[in-house]
Structure formats: C-alpha cells, structure tokens
Design a protein around this motif. Structure first.
Motif, PDB file in Angstrom:
ATOM      1  N   MET A   1       0.840  -1.188   0.000  1.00 35.87           N
ATOM      2  CA  MET A   1       0.000   0.000   0.000  1.00 35.87           C
ATOM      3  C   MET A   1       0.883   1.248   0.000  1.00 35.87           C
ATOM      4  O   MET A   1       1.894   1.302   0.682  1.00 35.87           O
ATOM      5  N   ASN A   2       0.493   2.249  -0.760  1.00 33.20           N
ATOM      6  CA  ASN A   2       1.238   3.494  -0.829  1.00 33.20           C
ATOM      7  C   ASN A   2       0.945   4.345   0.400  1.00 33.20           C
ATOM      8  O   ASN A   2      -0.200   4.473   0.813  1.00 33.20           O
ATOM      9  N   ARG A   3       1.973   4.917   0.979  1.00 34.43           N
ATOM     10  CA  ARG A   3       1.801   5.813   2.127  1.00 34.43           C
ATOM     11  C   ARG A   3       1.349   7.175   1.645  1.00 34.43           C
ATOM     12  O   ARG A   3       1.703   7.608   0.555  1.00 34.43           O
ATOM     13  N   ARG A   4       0.567   7.867   2.471  1.00 35.60           N
ATOM     14  CA  ARG A   4       0.036   9.187   2.105  1.00 35.60           C
ATOM     15  C   ARG A   4       0.680  10.271   2.952  1.00 35.60           C
ATOM     16  O   ARG A   4       0.943  10.080   4.133  1.00 35.60           O
ATOM     17  N   PHE A   5       0.900  11.402   2.301  1.00 35.24           N
ATOM     18  CA  PHE A   5       1.570  12.531   2.921  1.00 35.24           C
ATOM     19  C   PHE A   5       0.914  13.824   2.442  1.00 35.24           C
ATOM     20  O   PHE A   5       0.046  13.801   1.572  1.00 35.24           O
ATOM     21  N   THR A   6       1.390  14.929   2.968  1.00 33.39           N
ATOM     22  CA  THR A   6       0.978  16.241   2.481  1.00 33.39           C
ATOM     23  C   THR A   6       2.177  16.885   1.802  1.00 33.39           C
ATOM     24  O   THR A   6       3.265  16.939   2.384  1.00 33.39           O
ATOM     25  N   ALA A   7       1.969  17.342   0.576  1.00 33.44           N
ATOM     26  CA  ALA A   7       2.991  18.127  -0.120  1.00 33.44           C
ATOM     27  C   ALA A   7       2.577  19.585   0.007  1.00 33.44           C
ATOM     28  O   ALA A   7       1.389  19.912  -0.064  1.00 33.44           O
ATOM     29  N   GLN A   8       3.552  20.449   0.221  1.00 32.71           N
ATOM     30  CA  GLN A   8       3.279  21.875   0.322  1.00 32.71           C
ATOM     31  C   GLN A   8       4.197  22.641  -0.610  1.00 32.71           C
ATOM     32  O   GLN A   8       5.292  22.186  -0.927  1.00 32.71           O
ATOM     33  N   MET A   9       3.733  23.808  -1.004  1.00 38.91           N
ATOM     34  CA  MET A   9       4.525  24.671  -1.863  1.00 38.91           C
ATOM     35  C   MET A   9       4.416  26.086  -1.311  1.00 38.91           C
ATOM     36  O   MET A   9       3.329  26.549  -0.964  1.00 38.91           O
ATOM     37  N   SER A  10       5.560  26.754  -1.198  1.00 35.30           N
ATOM     38  CA  SER A  10       5.577  28.130  -0.720  1.00 35.30           C
ATOM     39  C   SER A  10       6.699  28.886  -1.428  1.00 35.30           C
ATOM     40  O   SER A  10       7.560  28.285  -2.068  1.00 35.30           O
ATOM     41  N   MET A  11       6.654  30.203  -1.293  1.00 41.64           N
ATOM     42  CA  MET A  11       7.690  31.029  -1.913  1.00 41.64           C
ATOM     43  C   MET A  11       8.598  31.582  -0.830  1.00 41.64           C
ATOM     44  O   MET A  11       8.134  32.020   0.218  1.00 41.64           O
ATOM     45  N   ARG A  12       9.883  31.531  -1.097  1.00 42.00           N
ATOM     46  CA  ARG A  12      10.876  32.094  -0.190  1.00 42.00           C
ATOM     47  C   ARG A  12      11.947  32.751  -1.036  1.00 42.00           C
ATOM     48  O   ARG A  12      12.440  32.151  -1.992  1.00 42.00           O
ATOM     49  N   ALA A  13      12.273  33.989  -0.730  1.00 40.96           N
ATOM     50  CA  ALA A  13      13.310  34.733  -1.456  1.00 40.96           C
ATOM     51  C   ALA A  13      13.033  34.777  -2.953  1.00 40.96           C
ATOM     52  O   ALA A  13      13.938  34.660  -3.767  1.00 40.96           O
ATOM     53  N   GLY A  14      11.742  34.907  -3.313  1.00 38.22           N
ATOM     54  CA  GLY A  14      11.371  35.054  -4.715  1.00 38.22           C
ATOM     55  C   GLY A  14      11.320  33.777  -5.524  1.00 38.22           C
ATOM     56  O   GLY A  14      11.116  33.810  -6.725  1.00 38.22           O
ATOM     57  N   ARG A  15      11.504  32.630  -4.880  1.00 40.54           N
ATOM     58  CA  ARG A  15      11.475  31.342  -5.590  1.00 40.54           C
ATOM     59  C   ARG A  15      10.497  30.391  -4.902  1.00 40.54           C
ATOM     60  O   ARG A  15      10.414  30.339  -3.683  1.00 40.54           O
ATOM     61  N   TRP A  16       9.781  29.630  -5.734  1.00 47.42           N
ATOM     62  CA  TRP A  16       8.847  28.636  -5.222  1.00 47.42           C
ATOM     63  C   TRP A  16       9.586  27.367  -4.837  1.00 47.42           C
ATOM     64  O   TRP A  16      10.534  26.958  -5.503  1.00 47.42           O
ATOM     65  N   ARG A  17       9.128  26.754  -3.751  1.00 46.63           N
ATOM     66  CA  ARG A  17       9.725  25.533  -3.225  1.00 46.63           C
ATOM     67  C   ARG A  17       8.600  24.549  -2.929  1.00 46.63           C
ATOM     68  O   ARG A  17       7.610  24.896  -2.292  1.00 46.63           O
ATOM     69  N   LEU A  18       8.741  23.318  -3.395  1.00 45.64           N
ATOM     70  CA  LEU A  18       7.767  22.259  -3.147  1.00 45.64           C
ATOM     71  C   LEU A  18       8.441  21.222  -2.257  1.00 45.64           C
ATOM     72  O   LEU A  18       9.588  20.845  -2.508  1.00 45.64           O
ATOM     73  N   TYR A  19       7.766  20.785  -1.209  1.00 45.15           N
ATOM     74  CA  TYR A  19       8.347  19.805  -0.294  1.00 45.15           C
ATOM     75  C   TYR A  19       7.255  18.877   0.217  1.00 45.15           C
ATOM     76  O   TYR A  19       6.080  19.224   0.243  1.00 45.15           O
ATOM     77  N   VAL A  20       7.654  17.675   0.610  1.00 46.60           N
ATOM     78  CA  VAL A  20       6.728  16.686   1.153  1.00 46.60           C
ATOM     79  C   VAL A  20       7.013  16.567   2.641  1.00 46.60           C
ATOM     80  O   VAL A  20       8.152  16.323   3.049  1.00 46.60           O
ATOM     81  N   VAL A  21       5.973  16.786   3.436  1.00 41.53           N
ATOM     82  CA  VAL A  21       6.099  16.776   4.892  1.00 41.53           C
ATOM     83  C   VAL A  21       6.208  15.338   5.398  1.00 41.53           C
ATOM     84  O   VAL A  21       5.339  14.512   5.120  1.00 41.53           O
ATOM     85  N   LEU A  22       7.281  15.046   6.113  1.00 39.27           N
ATOM     86  CA  LEU A  22       7.504  13.732   6.706  1.00 39.27           C
ATOM     87  C   LEU A  22       7.573  13.885   8.222  1.00 39.27           C
ATOM     88  O   LEU A  22       8.502  14.505   8.735  1.00 39.27           O
ATOM     89  N   PHE A  23       6.585  13.353   8.916  1.00 43.82           N
ATOM     90  CA  PHE A  23       6.577  13.425  10.370  1.00 43.82           C
ATOM     91  C   PHE A  23       7.308  12.225  10.969  1.00 43.82           C
ATOM     92  O   PHE A  23       7.466  11.194  10.327  1.00 43.82           O
ATOM     93  N   ASN A  24       7.724  12.378  12.225  1.00 46.66           N
ATOM     94  CA  ASN A  24       8.352  11.297  12.990  1.00 46.66           C
ATOM     95  C   ASN A  24       9.615  10.743  12.329  1.00 46.66           C
ATOM     96  O   ASN A  24       9.828   9.538  12.298  1.00 46.66           O
TER      97      ASN A  24
END
Length: 93
Positions: free
Chosen positions: A1-24
């Motif tokens: 089974m595939n694990r589920r996560f939240t991906a987020q995208m935000s801008m910092r210093a004029g550039r967009w960044r996409l990251y996947v939140v990994l808890f624990n």
C-alpha cells in the motif's frame, strides 16, 4: 500500500519551493526548488514525480494565506499551497 503525505509549496526569497512533509523522522524532507515563475500544475506534478510521489486521486491544490510575521497585520503575505500525495510503490519514503 502506498503511504500518504501532504505536499506543500511556498515562496521564499522570490522562488517557489515544493516539499513533502515527513513526520516522525529525522530524514530531510524531499524538496524541489523552482525558478522565479509560478509553477504550473504540470510543473508541480512533474516535480512530485521526480521526488517519488503523485497526487492522491481526486486531490486538489488548496491555497492558504499566512503572514510572514505572526500577529503583525502589516506583515507581507505568504501563500502556501497543499495537496495530499502518495508515495509510489517502491519509493524509498
């Protein structure tokens, strides 16, 4: 089974960044940095793919407005996008 996560995208210093939140975990979160233009839906999906993830079927990007400095109404606005994703079978997450 595939694990589920939240991906987020935000801008910092004029550039967009996409990251996947990994808890624990102490592992570094999977991340992709874009150029200065706003990433298209295809750009975001391609970046997730490179990181070993894909949007959960039916998931949509949700946008939230935050402030750079909490409790300061004059603070610059920070936009954060989020979507539920799943790891691919065999991905190392």
């Amino acid at each position: 089974m595939n694990r589920r996560f939240t991906a987020q995208m935000s801008m910092r210093a004029g550039r967009w960044r996409l990251y996947v939140v990994l808890f624990n975990t102490t592992e570094r979160w999977p991340e992709h940095r874009f150029g200065r233009s706003v990433p298209t839906f295809t750009d975001r999906t391609d970046a997730l793919s490179v990181l070993g993830f894909e949007p959960v079927p039916g998931a949509v990007w949700e946008w939230t407005e935050d402030s750079e400095t909490p409790d300061d109404p004059a603070s610059p606005v920070v936009l954060i996008a989020a979507i539920r994703v799943r790891s691919w079978s065999g991905a190392s997450v």
